[in-house]
Design a protein around this motif. Structure first.
Motif, PDB file in Angstrom:
ATOM      1  N   GLU A 142       9.452   6.807  -0.647  1.00 48.72           N
ATOM      2  CA  GLU A 142       9.586   6.544   0.778  1.00 48.72           C
ATOM      3  C   GLU A 142      10.491   5.352   1.071  1.00 48.72           C
ATOM      4  OE1 GLU A 142       8.248   8.493   3.401  1.00 48.72           O
ATOM      5  OE2 GLU A 142       8.127   9.770   1.627  1.00 48.72           O
ATOM      6  N   ASP A 143      10.839   4.573   0.031  1.00 45.04           N
ATOM      7  CA  ASP A 143      11.775   3.464   0.224  1.00 45.04           C
ATOM      8  C   ASP A 143      13.223   3.916   0.125  1.00 45.04           C
ATOM      9  OD1 ASP A 143      11.523   4.050  -2.436  1.00 45.04           O
ATOM     10  OD2 ASP A 143      11.326   1.986  -3.125  1.00 45.04           O
ATOM     11  N   GLY A 144      13.453   5.214  -0.064  1.00 43.60           N
ATOM     12  CA  GLY A 144      14.797   5.752  -0.058  1.00 43.60           C
ATOM     13  C   GLY A 144      15.656   5.236  -1.191  1.00 43.60           C
ATOM     14  N   PRO A 145      16.939   4.959  -0.937  1.00 41.56           N
ATOM     15  CA  PRO A 145      17.854   4.547  -2.003  1.00 41.56           C
ATOM     16  C   PRO A 145      17.457   3.241  -2.679  1.00 41.56           C
ATOM     17  CG  PRO A 145      19.058   5.192  -0.024  1.00 41.56           C
ATOM     18  CD  PRO A 145      17.616   5.115   0.353  1.00 41.56           C
ATOM     19  N   SER A 170     -19.247   9.458   0.981  1.00 38.96           N
ATOM     20  CA  SER A 170     -18.077   9.118   0.174  1.00 38.96           C
ATOM     21  C   SER A 170     -17.128   8.225   0.967  1.00 38.96           C
ATOM     22  CB  SER A 170     -17.336  10.385  -0.260  1.00 38.96           C
ATOM     23  OG  SER A 170     -18.163  11.204  -1.070  1.00 38.96           O
ATOM     24  N   LEU A 171     -16.602   7.192   0.297  1.00 48.22           N
ATOM     25  CA  LEU A 171     -15.635   6.302   0.928  1.00 48.22           C
ATOM     26  C   LEU A 171     -14.237   6.873   0.723  1.00 48.22           C
ATOM     27  CD1 LEU A 171     -15.081   3.662   2.416  1.00 48.22           C
ATOM     28  CD2 LEU A 171     -14.939   2.518   0.188  1.00 48.22           C
ATOM     29  N   LEU A 172     -13.520   7.086   1.820  1.00 44.57           N
ATOM     30  CA  LEU A 172     -12.189   7.661   1.778  1.00 44.57           C
ATOM     31  C   LEU A 172     -11.134   6.592   2.034  1.00 44.57           C
ATOM     32  CD1 LEU A 172     -12.599  11.012   3.762  1.00 44.57           C
ATOM     33  CD2 LEU A 172     -13.158  10.488   1.380  1.00 44.57           C
ATOM     34  N   HIS A 173      -9.987   6.765   1.388  1.00 43.24           N
ATOM     35  CA  HIS A 173      -8.837   5.891   1.576  1.00 43.24           C
ATOM     36  C   HIS A 173      -7.641   6.790   1.876  1.00 43.24           C
ATOM     37  CE1 HIS A 173     -11.316   2.794  -0.421  1.00 43.24           C
ATOM     38  NE2 HIS A 173     -11.616   3.762  -1.278  1.00 43.24           N
ATOM     39  N   ALA A 174      -7.194   6.794   3.133  1.00 50.45           N
ATOM     40  CA  ALA A 174      -6.026   7.589   3.516  1.00 50.45           C
ATOM     41  C   ALA A 174      -4.783   6.733   3.305  1.00 50.45           C
ATOM     42  CB  ALA A 174      -6.137   8.025   4.967  1.00 50.45           C
ATOM     43  N   LEU A 175      -3.885   7.202   2.439  1.00 53.92           N
ATOM     44  CA  LEU A 175      -2.703   6.434   2.055  1.00 53.92           C
ATOM     45  C   LEU A 175      -1.462   7.186   2.532  1.00 53.92           C
ATOM     46  CD1 LEU A 175      -4.655   6.637  -0.974  1.00 53.92           C
ATOM     47  CD2 LEU A 175      -3.670   4.356  -0.815  1.00 53.92           C
ATOM     48  N   GLU A 176      -0.862   6.704   3.598  1.00 56.26           N
ATOM     49  CA  GLU A 176       0.244   7.399   4.240  1.00 56.26           C
ATOM     50  C   GLU A 176       1.583   6.753   3.867  1.00 56.26           C
ATOM     51  OE1 GLU A 176      -0.690   7.957   8.544  1.00 56.26           O
ATOM     52  OE2 GLU A 176      -2.592   7.042   7.973  1.00 56.26           O
ATOM     53  N   ALA A 177       2.574   7.589   3.546  1.00 55.32           N
ATOM     54  CA  ALA A 177       3.952   7.151   3.306  1.00 55.32           C
ATOM     55  C   ALA A 177       4.017   5.965   2.354  1.00 55.32           C
ATOM     56  CB  ALA A 177       4.639   6.826   4.634  1.00 55.32           C
ATOM     57  N   LEU A 178       3.355   6.084   1.211  1.00 61.66           N
ATOM     58  CA  LEU A 178       3.274   4.962   0.269  1.00 61.66           C
ATOM     59  C   LEU A 178       4.659   4.525  -0.200  1.00 61.66           C
ATOM     60  CD1 LEU A 178       0.241   5.990  -1.983  1.00 61.66           C
ATOM     61  CD2 LEU A 178       0.348   4.099  -0.351  1.00 61.66           C
ATOM     62  N   GLY A 179       4.871   3.213  -0.223  1.00 60.21           N
ATOM     63  CA  GLY A 179       6.103   2.648  -0.753  1.00 60.21           C
ATOM     64  C   GLY A 179       7.216   2.513   0.248  1.00 60.21           C
ATOM     65  N   GLY A 180       7.017   2.957   1.485  1.00 60.60           N
ATOM     66  CA  GLY A 180       8.074   2.904   2.486  1.00 60.60           C
ATOM     67  C   GLY A 180       7.685   2.059   3.684  1.00 60.60           C
ATOM     68  N   PRO A 181       8.568   1.944   4.638  1.00 57.47           N
ATOM     69  CA  PRO A 181       8.287   1.103   5.814  1.00 57.47           C
ATOM     70  C   PRO A 181       7.179   1.657   6.703  1.00 57.47           C
ATOM     71  CG  PRO A 181      10.374   2.297   6.077  1.00 57.47           C
ATOM     72  CD  PRO A 181       9.934   2.496   4.661  1.00 57.47           C
ATOM     73  N   ARG A 182       6.854   2.948   6.572  1.00 58.89           N
ATOM     74  CA  ARG A 182       5.786   3.530   7.395  1.00 58.89           C
ATOM     75  C   ARG A 182       4.434   3.494   6.697  1.00 58.89           C
ATOM     76  NH1 ARG A 182       5.671   8.673   8.239  1.00 58.89           N
ATOM     77  NH2 ARG A 182       6.930   9.263   6.423  1.00 58.89           N
ATOM     78  N   GLU A 183       4.339   2.813   5.556  1.00 58.87           N
ATOM     79  CA  GLU A 183       3.089   2.830   4.799  1.00 58.87           C
ATOM     80  C   GLU A 183       1.917   2.337   5.655  1.00 58.87           C
ATOM     81  OE1 GLU A 183       1.229   0.298   1.136  1.00 58.87           O
ATOM     82  OE2 GLU A 183       3.064   1.436   0.685  1.00 58.87           O
ATOM     83  N   ARG A 184       0.825   3.074   5.556  1.00 56.07           N
ATOM     84  CA  ARG A 184      -0.413   2.683   6.229  1.00 56.07           C
ATOM     85  C   ARG A 184      -1.579   3.147   5.383  1.00 56.07           C
ATOM     86  NH1 ARG A 184      -2.468   4.792  12.170  1.00 56.07           N
ATOM     87  NH2 ARG A 184      -2.120   6.814  11.145  1.00 56.07           N
ATOM     88  N   ILE A 185      -2.603   2.296   5.274  1.00 56.83           N
ATOM     89  CA  ILE A 185      -3.798   2.627   4.495  1.00 56.83           C
ATOM     90  C   ILE A 185      -5.015   2.399   5.377  1.00 56.83           C
ATOM     91  CG2 ILE A 185      -5.158   2.139   2.425  1.00 56.83           C
ATOM     92  CD1 ILE A 185      -2.622   1.108   1.103  1.00 56.83           C
TER      93      ILE A 185
END
Length: 403
Positions: A15-18, A172-187
């Motif tokens: 997700e960080d592109g180049p 159960s404890l859930l962890h939603a990991l969105e767009a990991l490694g990029g500027p849109r990352e959200r956990i």
């Protein structure tokens, strides 16, 4: 382009592109005549590549045809993270010779997720559910276990949460990991019971971490699982006999079973639960029983069970040959002879007999072909007046040997 050079370079992009690409990946992109990838990946690329840009079509197989049409030209293919861990890489190289391609993987989504959560990958179950049913999770649901799941889109996150809650693992404890490694990352973090209602805005690409907790039923790891796990109409190999049957069948990784007279499908299902690489085909004359067995297999996470409706040996003709065969019903001398003719030498066979006629048949086969003949006598404690006594079951005669 030299004849010995790989014409296809498979590049893992994050997700960080180049910014996250290696020098080798950048060089391959700069030299490529065509860059092909999902529209999202092409958008991440920026000005690194100057060649033709081609969006990978849907369905996926159409993209394989585009690659074949460019064989011999310099082509760069973009894929998420590590293309060979629940990625597209293996499907692509399957159609190529070893010298035609080279790969530059990036960090996998599993590695990034584990780095955020602090979970050891070697003890974490990693599963790709892009196009798979959520019931694949069922054998993995045990309190205290950690799961990392790659999902097809954000809508799958509340669907997984609802499935966990329905199975009794809403704690159960859930962890939603969105767009990991990029500027849109959200956990985000929350319990399955709440997330099923509240997490409707998760963005793609998304991974889900699950710390399993709750009072739901856990599927045991050993064969001979309780009969209640299997839907049935009375045509069921009971748990103790099933445990002895699977021990005699001795499933090994990558092997295929024929379950003839599948009934509830319990033997084939336990064979599939033994290892994720096993295969099984169930042959059942009754369409309702075949459908029930397929439903049970899907519910228990082994939807790869194949069911053939028909009477053996006629229904066996088109099936790929097995490594082991179980005959749980319809045992005849003609069937055994057909198996000898149809199967490879040294295929393992296990047959259970209840009637005197089939017992006599197995006794004769044992005398002629060797193997192991076992009589199974079982009794269970049951009320007897005001006390308890032993209630015997019909004895089972089991022959196991090689065809």
């Amino acid at each position: 382009m030299a004849e010995a050079d790989p014409w296809l370079t498979i590049i893992g992009i994050g997700e960080d592109g180049p910014d996250g690409l290696s020098a080798a990946s950048r060089a391959a992109l700069a030299a490529a005549e065509t860059v092909i990838g999902a529209p999202r990946h092409l958008a991440l690329l920026g000005p690194v590549a100057a060649g033709e840009r081609l969006a990978w079509p849907v369905p996926f197989a159409d993209g394989l045809a585009l690659l074949r049409a460019r064989r011999g030209r310099r082509v760069a293919m973009l894929a998420s993270g590590d293309p060979f861990w629940f990625g597209a890489g293996s499907r692509v190289v399957r159609m190529l010779d070893p010298g035609e391609w080279i790969a530059h993987p990036g960090p996998s989504s599993f590695a990034l997720a584990a780095a955020r959560l602090g979970w050891p990958l070697e003890t974490t179950e990693c599963l790709g559910l892009h196009a798979a049913p959520l019931t694949r999770l069922r054998p993995l649901l045990a309190p205290g276990r950690h799961l990392l799941l790659l999902l097809r889109d954000g809508a799958a996150v509340p669907a997984v949460a609802a499935y966990l809650a329905a199975q009794g693992f809403g704690d159960s404890l859930l962890h939603a990991l969105e767009a990991l490694g990029g500027p849109r990352e959200r956990i985000r973090h929350g319990h399955a019971a709440a997330a099923a209602l509240e997490w409707s805005d998760c963005a793609h690409p998304v991974a889900l971490g699950v710390a399993v907790a709750g009072a739901g039923s856990t599927l045991p790891l050993v064969t001979g699982r309780e009969d209640g796990w299997f839907a049935q109409d009375g045509q069921l190999t009971k748990a103790p006999v099933r445990a002895l049957t699977l021990a005699a069948l001795a499933p090994r990784a990558g092997e295929r079973l024929w379950d003839i007279g599948a009934g509830s499908g319990s033997v084939a299902i336990e064979w599939l639960l033994a290892h994720p690489s096993t295969e099984a085909i169930g042959f059942e004359a009754d369409p309702a029983r075949a459908a029930r067995a397929a439903d049970t297999a899907a519910r228990l996470g082994v939807d790869r069970l194949q069911l053939v409706t028909g009477v053996a040996p006629a229904c066996l003709a088109e099936a790929p040959v097995p490594d082991a065969v179980f005959v749980g019903g319809g045992l005849t001398d003609a069937l055994l002879a057909a198996l000898v003719a149809r199967c490879r030498p040294c295929t393992r066979l296990v047959a259970n007999a209840v009637t005197l006629e089939t017992e006599a048949l197995l006794t004769a086969w044992h005398a002629a072909r060797g193997g192991r003949l076992l009589r199974i006598d079982l009794a269970e404690a049951a009320p007897l007046g005001g006390r308890r006594g032993w209630k015997p079951r019909y004895p089972i005669v089991q022959w196991s040997g090689l065809l």
